[in-house]
Design an enzyme around this catalytic site. Structure first.
Site, short mmCIF file in Angstrom:
data_model
loop_
_atom_site.label_atom_id
_atom_site.label_comp_id
_atom_site.label_asym_id
_atom_site.label_seq_id
_atom_site.Cartn_x
_atom_site.Cartn_y
_atom_site.Cartn_z
N ALA A 65 0.87 -1.18 0.00
CA ALA A 65 0.00 0.00 0.00
C ALA A 65 0.90 1.23 0.00
CB ALA A 65 -0.89 -0.02 1.22
N GLY A 109 0.60 -5.01 0.97
CA GLY A 109 -0.63 -5.10 0.18
C GLY A 109 -0.39 -5.74 -1.18
N GLU A 112 -0.57 -9.35 -0.56
CA GLU A 112 -1.97 -9.64 -0.24
C GLU A 112 -2.84 -9.63 -1.50
OE1 GLU A 112 -1.79 -6.48 2.75
OE2 GLU A 112 -2.51 -7.93 4.22
N GLU A 132 4.97 -4.88 6.97
CA GLU A 132 4.24 -3.79 7.65
C GLU A 132 4.73 -3.58 9.08
OE1 GLU A 132 2.82 -6.30 5.91
OE2 GLU A 132 1.09 -5.58 4.75
C1 HXC Z 1 4.96 4.39 -1.49
C2 HXC Z 1 6.84 3.42 -2.38
C3 HXC Z 1 6.51 2.20 -1.78
C4 HXC Z 1 5.32 2.12 -0.99
C5 HXC Z 1 8.35 1.95 -2.86
N1 HXC Z 1 7.97 3.21 -3.04
N2 HXC Z 1 7.47 1.30 -2.09
N3 HXC Z 1 6.06 4.51 -2.23
N4 HXC Z 1 4.57 3.26 -0.87
N5 HXC Z 1 4.89 0.99 -0.42
C6 HXC Z 1 8.65 4.27 -3.81
C7 HXC Z 1 9.88 4.79 -3.08
O1 HXC Z 1 9.52 5.75 -2.12
C8 HXC Z 1 10.67 5.36 -4.21
O2 HXC Z 1 10.12 6.62 -4.58
C9 HXC Z 1 10.37 4.41 -5.37
O3 HXC Z 1 9.16 3.72 -5.01
C10 HXC Z 1 11.46 3.35 -5.54
O4 HXC Z 1 11.67 2.71 -4.30
P1 HXC Z 1 13.11 2.56 -3.61
O5 HXC Z 1 12.88 2.34 -2.17
O6 HXC Z 1 14.00 3.69 -4.00
O7 HXC Z 1 13.62 1.23 -4.34
P2 HXC Z 1 14.60 0.14 -3.75
O8 HXC Z 1 15.75 0.80 -3.02
O9 HXC Z 1 14.91 -0.77 -4.88
O10 HXC Z 1 13.77 -0.64 -2.62
C11 HXC Z 1 12.63 -1.41 -3.02
C12 HXC Z 1 11.79 -1.80 -1.75
C13 HXC Z 1 11.49 -0.53 -0.93
C14 HXC Z 1 12.61 -2.79 -0.91
C15 HXC Z 1 10.54 -2.48 -2.27
O11 HXC Z 1 10.93 0.44 -1.83
C16 HXC Z 1 10.52 -0.76 0.18
O12 HXC Z 1 10.89 -1.30 1.24
N6 HXC Z 1 9.25 -0.32 -0.01
C17 HXC Z 1 8.25 -0.39 1.04
C18 HXC Z 1 7.73 -1.80 1.20
C19 HXC Z 1 6.68 -1.89 2.31
O13 HXC Z 1 6.95 -1.59 3.49
N7 HXC Z 1 5.45 -2.31 1.96
C20 HXC Z 1 4.35 -2.41 2.88
C21 HXC Z 1 3.52 -1.16 2.85
S1 HXC Z 1 2.21 -1.16 4.05
P3 HXC Z 1 11.04 7.93 -4.66
O14 HXC Z 1 10.05 9.02 -4.94
O15 HXC Z 1 11.74 8.05 -3.37
O16 HXC Z 1 11.96 7.63 -5.81
C22 HXC Z 1 1.02 -2.11 3.37
C23 HXC Z 1 -0.24 -2.27 4.19
C24 HXC Z 1 -1.29 -3.06 3.48
O17 HXC Z 1 1.16 -2.63 2.31
C25 HXC Z 1 -2.62 -2.97 4.16
C26 HXC Z 1 -3.64 -2.19 3.39
C27 HXC Z 1 -4.98 -2.04 4.04
#
Ligand code: HXC
Length: 258
Positions: A65, A109, A112, A132
Site C-alpha cells: 500500500a 498489500g 496480499e 508492515e
Molecule cells: C509508497 C513506495 C513504496 C510504498 C516503494 N515506493 N514502495 N512509495 N509506498 N509501499 C517508492 C519509493 O519511495 C521510491 O520513490 C520508489 O518507489 C522506488 O523505491 P526505492 O525504495 O527507492 O527502491 P529500492 O531501493 O529498490 O527498494 C525497493 C523496496 C522498498 C525494498 C521495495 O521500496 C521498500 O521497502 N518499499 C516499502 C515496502 C513496504 O513496506 N510495503 C508495505 C507497505 S504497508 P522515490 O520518490 O523516493 O523515488 C502495506 C499495508 C497493506 O502494504 C494494508 C492495506 C490495508
C-alpha cells in the site's frame, strides 16, 4: 475505459491487467485500487473474457500500500473509509479465474493482492513479504489470514513478525505460488495458463473456483457436500455432454458455456 494507474488489454479471451505506477513500484493508492476494482468488475461483465491475468512490472508486482498516502491518516480516517475494503470486495466478487503473475517485489498489500488471485505464477526474481511490522503496523488485507492458510502458521508468523522477504524458490516450496519460471518466461507462462483455462467451459471453471474457495469457509464435510452437489449440477449442462462426447469421439470439445 481509460485508466491512469493500470493498463488493461483483452486478447484471445484473456484480460491482462497490468499495474502501472512505475515511479512508486506499483504501490497501491486509492486511485489504483479503485481502477483495479472497476477493471475486475468489467472483466467479469465482458462476455469475451474467460480468464484474467494480473501483473506488475519486472521490478515489482506491487511494493505494498502507498505509504505516503497512509502516513498522515488517523485511526478515524482508516476506520471510517475502511481502507481498501470496497475495492478488495469487488475483486473478491469476480467469479472468473484470476492468475497473478509476479516478478520482483510483492510486499505488504502487494503480496496480499497476489493472494486474492486464484493462484500465483512467480518469476525467479519474485520476493514476497509482509513488512508492515517495520512501519509500526501490520497486514490489513489478508497477510495474516490468507498467508497463514497458504503456508501455515509458523512461516506466516515468521514473515509477519520479522518482515523478512521470501524468495520464489521458498514461496513455491511453501505453497504460496504454484509455479516458478525464469523471469523472461513469466508472461508467456501466465498467458499460456490463462489461455488453457479460457479453452474450458466457463461454467466448469467458475464452478471449480467457487468450490475450491468454499474449502476456506467451511468444514470438510460441508465442503465435500457442496463439491458433490456442484459436480452433480454440471450434468445439467450442454458442455458436460459435449466434453464427454468429444472424449469418446477422440476430438477437441467445443464448449459453449451452456
Ligand atoms: C509508497 C513506495 C513504496 C510504498 C516503494 N515506493 N514502495 N512509495 N509506498 N509501499 C517508492 C519509493 O519511495 C521510491 O520513490 C520508489 O518507489 C522506488 O523505491 P526505492 O525504495 O527507492 O527502491 P529500492 O531501493 O529498490 O527498494 C525497493 C523496496 C522498498 C525494498 C521495495 O521500496 C521498500 O521497502 N518499499 C516499502 C515496502 C513496504 O513496506 N510495503 C508495505 C507497505 S504497508 P522515490 O520518490 O523516493 O523515488 C502495506 C499495508 C497493506 O502494504 C494494508 C492495506 C490495508
Amino acid at each position: 475505459m481509460a485508466y491512469e494507474t493500470i493498463i488493461v488489454e483483452v486478447e484471445d479471451h484473456v484480460c491482462l491487467i497490468k499495474l502501472n505506477r512505475p515511479d512508486a513500484l506499483n504501490a497501491l493508492n486509492a486511485q489504483l485500487m479503485s481502477e483495479l476494482a472497476k477493471a475486475a468488475s468489467e472483466a467479469q461483465e465482458n462476455e469475451k473474457v474467460r480468464c484474467i491475468v494480473l501483473t506488475g512490472s519486472e521490478k515489482a508486482f506491487a511494493a505494498g500500500a502507498d505509504i505516503k498516502m497512509m502516513s498522515s491518516k488517523s485511526f478515524a480516517d482508516v476506520f471510517s473509509e475502511d481502507l481498501f475494503t470496497p475495492e478488495t470486495d469487488a475483486i473478491g466478487r469476480v467469479r472468473k479465474p484470476i492468475i497473478a503473475a509476479v516478478a520482483g517485489y510483492a510486499l505488504g498489500g502487494g503480496c496480499e493482492l497476489a493472494m486474492m488471485c486464484d493462484f500465483i505464477i512467480a518469476a525467479d526474481t519474485a520476493k514476497f513479504g509482509q513488512p508492515e511490522v517495520n512501519l509500526g503496523v501490520m497486514a490489513g488485507i489478508g497477510g495474516t489470514q490468507r498467508l497463514t492458510r497458504l503456508i501455515g502458521k509458523s512461516k506466516a508468523m515468521d514473515m509477519n513478525l520479522t518482515g523478512r522477504f521470501m524468495d520464489a524458490e521458498e514461496a513455491e516450496r511453501s505453497g504460496l505460488v504454484s509455479r516458478v519460471v525464469p523471469a523472461k518466461k513469466l508472461m508467456d507462462e501466465a498467458m499460456g495458463a490463462a489461455q488453457k483455462i479460457a479453452e474450458k467451459s466457463l461454467i466448469s471453471t467458475m464452478a471449480i473456483k467457487e468450490s475450491v474457495n468454499r474449502s476456506y469457509e467451511t468444514t470438510l464435510r460441508e465442503g465435500l457436500l457442496f463439491e458433490r452437489r456442484v459436480f452433480h449440477s454440471l450434468f445439467a449442462t450442454e458442455d458436460q455432454k459435449e466434453g464427454m462426447a468429444a472424449f469418446a469421439e477422440k476430438r477437441e470439445p467445443q464448449f459453449r458455456d451452456r
